[in-house]
Design an enzyme around this catalytic site. Structure first.
Site, PDB file in Angstrom:
ATOM      1  N   PRO A  26       0.896  -1.523   0.080  1.00  0.00           N
ATOM      2  CA  PRO A  26       0.181  -0.545  -0.072  1.00  0.00           C
ATOM      3  C   PRO A  26       0.491   1.267  -0.635  1.00  0.00           C
ATOM      4  O   PRO A  26       2.091   1.594   0.508  1.00  0.00           O
ATOM      5  CB  PRO A  26      -0.941   0.300   1.222  1.00  0.00           C
ATOM      6  CG  PRO A  26      -0.571  -1.742   2.177  1.00  0.00           C
ATOM      7  CD  PRO A  26       0.875  -2.116   1.461  1.00  0.00           C
ATOM      8  N   GLN A 102      -6.330  -2.061   1.135  1.00  0.00           N
ATOM      9  CA  GLN A 102      -6.218  -1.961   2.295  1.00  0.00           C
ATOM     10  C   GLN A 102      -7.026  -0.838   2.880  1.00  0.00           C
ATOM     11  O   GLN A 102      -6.853   0.330   2.853  1.00  0.00           O
ATOM     12  CB  GLN A 102      -4.588  -1.033   2.404  1.00  0.00           C
ATOM     13  CG  GLN A 102      -4.367  -1.604   4.107  1.00  0.00           C
ATOM     14  CD  GLN A 102      -3.058  -0.449   4.260  1.00  0.00           C
ATOM     15  OE1 GLN A 102      -2.962   0.598   3.648  1.00  0.00           O
ATOM     16  NE2 GLN A 102      -1.621  -1.178   5.112  1.00  0.00           N
ATOM     17  N   TYR A 191      -1.370   3.582  13.605  1.00  0.00           N
ATOM     18  CA  TYR A 191      -2.443   4.400  12.965  1.00  0.00           C
ATOM     19  C   TYR A 191      -4.104   3.104  13.971  1.00  0.00           C
ATOM     20  O   TYR A 191      -2.832   2.700  14.834  1.00  0.00           O
ATOM     21  CB  TYR A 191      -2.744   3.572  12.220  1.00  0.00           C
ATOM     22  CG  TYR A 191      -1.626   4.621  10.597  1.00  0.00           C
ATOM     23  CD1 TYR A 191      -2.251   6.088  10.789  1.00  0.00           C
ATOM     24  CD2 TYR A 191      -0.956   3.677   9.996  1.00  0.00           C
ATOM     25  CE1 TYR A 191      -1.114   6.756  10.123  1.00  0.00           C
ATOM     26  CE2 TYR A 191      -0.028   5.150   9.026  1.00  0.00           C
ATOM     27  CZ  TYR A 191      -0.512   6.518   9.576  1.00  0.00           C
ATOM     28  OH  TYR A 191       0.332   7.152   8.927  1.00  0.00           O
ATOM     29  N   ARG A 239      -1.994  -5.857   8.098  1.00  0.00           N
ATOM     30  CA  ARG A 239      -0.210  -5.600   8.313  1.00  0.00           C
ATOM     31  C   ARG A 239      -0.062  -5.131   9.979  1.00  0.00           C
ATOM     32  O   ARG A 239      -1.144  -4.448  10.130  1.00  0.00           O
ATOM     33  CB  ARG A 239      -0.319  -4.267   7.236  1.00  0.00           C
ATOM     34  CG  ARG A 239       0.684  -4.048   7.780  1.00  0.00           C
ATOM     35  CD  ARG A 239       1.594  -2.987   6.481  1.00  0.00           C
ATOM     36  NE  ARG A 239       2.116  -3.602   5.781  1.00  0.00           N
ATOM     37  CZ  ARG A 239       3.040  -2.699   4.557  1.00  0.00           C
ATOM     38  NH1 ARG A 239       3.148  -1.447   4.336  1.00  0.00           N
ATOM     39  NH2 ARG A 239       3.112  -3.823   3.576  1.00  0.00           N
ATOM     40  N   GLY A 345       7.812  -1.570  -2.433  1.00  0.00           N
ATOM     41  CA  GLY A 345       6.919  -0.665  -2.032  1.00  0.00           C
ATOM     42  C   GLY A 345       7.685   1.101  -2.681  1.00  0.00           C
ATOM     43  O   GLY A 345       7.615   0.521  -4.701  1.00  0.00           O
ATOM     44  N   ARG A 346       8.585   1.381  -2.784  1.00  0.00           N
ATOM     45  CA  ARG A 346       9.345   2.065  -3.588  1.00  0.00           C
ATOM     46  C   ARG A 346      10.222   1.527  -4.633  1.00  0.00           C
ATOM     47  O   ARG A 346      10.214   2.506  -5.502  1.00  0.00           O
ATOM     48  CB  ARG A 346      10.787   3.027  -2.426  1.00  0.00           C
ATOM     49  CG  ARG A 346       9.743   3.946  -1.055  1.00  0.00           C
ATOM     50  CD  ARG A 346      10.908   3.706  -0.323  1.00  0.00           C
ATOM     51  NE  ARG A 346      10.712   2.705   0.382  1.00  0.00           N
ATOM     52  CZ  ARG A 346      11.939   3.305   2.187  1.00  0.00           C
ATOM     53  NH1 ARG A 346      11.999   3.635   2.463  1.00  0.00           N
ATOM     54  NH2 ARG A 346      11.787   1.603   2.504  1.00  0.00           N
TER      55      ARG A 346
END
Ligand SMILES: Cc1cc2nc3c(=O)[nH]c(=O)nc-3n(C[C@H](O)[C@H](O)[C@H](O)COP(=O)(O)O)c2cc1C
Length: 392
Positions: A26, A102, A191, A239, A345-346
Site C-alpha cells: 500500500p 488496505q 495508526y 499488516r 513499495g519504493r
C-alpha cells in the site's frame, strides 16, 4: 517457465489464486478529493497491473472521514467513493493481477499535512482553514499525542468503538461489492488499531486495555467482524508492526501471540512491517534490544526476520516487506522460508515493471510472453535489435 522459481509460483489463498508472489505494498498518494479516487489513482495502480504484480493493494483507504491521515487520503466510507474505484479494479483484473484494498483508520495520526507538502507531515492547525484544510478531532484508545506538538486525541468510549468496528465492516462490504478480491486491515505504523495493541498508545484500564489480551481485543473484534462480513472464499490480510522497537513497547513475542489470534479470527496472511508508534524503531529488527543503526534500518530485507518468525511460530502465512530490491534477493527470501509473499513499495514506484524485469532476470520469461500483448511483440523486437547491435 522455470518451475523452480518461487517468485513466479501461484499462491492459492481461499478462493483466490495469486498468479505470483509479488505484491505492491500500500502506497499513500495524498491525491484524493473528499476521499474520491482521481485519474492519478487509476494511472498509479493500473501501471503495477501492467507490470504484472500478482496482487496490487490500494493505499490505506479510510473507513471513515476521521480516519484519514490527510484531507487527500483515499476513502471508502460511502458508495460513491467505492464506485469511483470500479474502473481501477476492472483494469487490474483485466491484466491478470488481483486487486486488493488496505482498509485503514489513522487514529491519533489523523489530521496532518501530506509528507510532500512544503512543511512536511506536520499536524494541521487552525490557520490551515484558510487553505481549505481545517484540522479535525483525532481519536485514539487513550488521550496521548504521537509526540510533542501533535494533536491531543479524544479517547474512544464503547459506543465509539462499535461505530469504528461497524465502519470497517461497511467499508469491507463496499470493497467486496466493487470487486476487490483481497482485503488487508491496517494494524501497523501507529495508526488506530496499532495504537490499541501497543502499551505506548494504549493506557486504558477497561476491557480494551491493560494486559496483552485487553490490548488485542479491539483489533481482534474488527478482524472477526470483517471476516464475518466478507465471503468465506475471500482472503484477508493484516499488516502489523511486528515490533515497536521502543522501550516498553510491543515486541516480536507479542506479535507471535497476536498472529495466532488473528489466524483464529480468520486472517490468512500477516504482513510484517514495524515501527510507527511514535517514530522509527530504535532497536534492531531481530528485537535483541541492540540499538538500531542507520545501516540496520535500511539493510535489504531488514524486516524479513519478523515474517520468518511469524510464519514459523504462529501457524500463519506471512508477507515480507521493506528494502526488497533485487529479484534474486526476493527469490532467496521465499526459497529460504522467510515468507510466503514479498511486498515492494519504493522499488515498484521506481520501476513499476519490476515483476516483468524480475521474470527476465530470473530466466522465467526469456521471450517476454508475460508482458501485456500490446507491448510483448515490440519489447521482443527491442531485445533482438539489442542483440544484433551487440554483434555488430
Ligand atoms: C509513499 C509511501 C506511501 C506509503 N503508504 C502506505 C500505506 O498507505 N499503508 C501502509 O501500510 N504502508 C504504507 N507505506 C509503507 C510501504 O507500504 C512499505 O511498507 C515501505 O515503504 C517499505 O517497503 P519498501 O522498502 O519496499 O518501500 C508507504 C510508503 C511510502 C514510501
Amino acid at each position: 517457465m522455470t518451475e523452480s522459481v518461487k517468485l513466479f509460483e501461484p499462491l492459492p489463498l481461499r478462493g483466490t489464486t495469486l498468479p505470483n508472489r509479488i505484491v505492491v505494498s500500500p502506497l499513500c498518494q495524498y491525491s484524493a478529493v473528499d476521499g474520491f479516487a482521481q485519474p492519478w489513482h487509476f494511472a498509479h495502480l493500473s501501471t503495477f497491473a501492467r507490470g504484472k504484480a500478482g496482487l496490487v493493494f490500494t493505499e490505506a483507504t479510510a473507513v471513515e472521514a476521521r480516519g484519514r491521515i490527510t484531507h487527500a487520503c483515499l476513502g471508502i466510507w460511502n458508495d460513491a467513493q467505492a464506485d469511483a474505484l470500479r474502473p481501477i479494479v476492472e483494469f487490474i483484473e483485466s491484466m491478470g493481477s488481483v486487486p486488493g484494498m488496505q482498509l485503514a483508520h489513522a487514529g491519533r495520526k489523523a489530521s496532518t499535512h501530506a509528507p510532500f507538502s512544503p512543511g512536511g507531515p506536520t499536524p494541521l492547525r487552525d490557520a490551515d482553514r484558510d487553505a481549505g484544510e481545517p484540522p479535525w478531532q483525532a481519536v485514539a484508545p487513550s488521550p496521548l499525542p504521537v509526540a510533542d506538538g501533535w494533536h491531543l486525541p479524544a479517547e474512544l468510549d464503547a459506543a465509539g468503538l462499535d461505530e469504528i468496528r461497524d465502519a470497517f465492516v461497511a467499508a469491507a462490504r463496499r470493497a467486496v461489492d466493487v470487486g476487490f478480491r483481497v482485503l488487508e486491515l491496517h494494524m501497523a505504523h501507529g495508526y488506530l488499531l496499532h495504537s490499541f495493541l501497543s502499551p505506548l498508545g494504549n493506557e486504558r484500564t477497561d476491557a480494551w486495555g491493560g494486559d496483552l489480551d485487553g490490548r488485542m481485543r479491539f483489533p481482534l473484534e474488527v478482524a472477526a467482524a470483517v471476516r464475518a462480513a466478507i465471503p468465506d472464499d475471500m482472503p484477508l490480510f493484516a499488516r502489523i508492526s511486528a515490533i515497536d522497537g521502543r522501550e516498553g513497547g510491543w515486541t516480536l513475542d507479542d506479535s507471535v501471540a497476536f498472529a495466532r489470534r488473528l489466524a483464529e479470527a480468520g486472517v490468512d496472511v500477516v504482513d510484517c512491517s514495524s515501527g510507527g508508534i511514535g517514530g522509527a524503531p530504535r532497536f534492531r529488527a531481530d528485537d535483541t534490544g541492540k540499538p538500531l543503526t542507520r545501516d540496520s534500518a535500511r539493510a535489504p530485507g531488514f524486516q524479513v526476520p519478523f515474517a520468518r518468525r511469524l510464519r514459523e511460530d504462529a501457524g500463519i502465512k506471512s508477507m515480507a516487506v521493506g528494502v526488497i530490491i533485487d529479484p534474486q534477493q526476493a527469490e532467496d527470501i521465499l526459497q529460504g522460508g522467510g515468507a510466503d509473499l514479498v511486498a515492494l513499495g519504493r522499488e515498484v514506484m521506481y520501476d513499476p515493471f519490476w515483476p516483468l524485469h524480475a521474470a527476465e532476470a530470473l530466466g522465467v520469461d526469456p521471450e517476454f510472453e508475460m508482458w501485456p500483448a500490446q507491448y510483448a511483440w515490440a519489447v521482443d523486437r527491442r531485445a533482438q535489435i539489442q542483440l544484433l547491435n551487440r554483434l555488430d
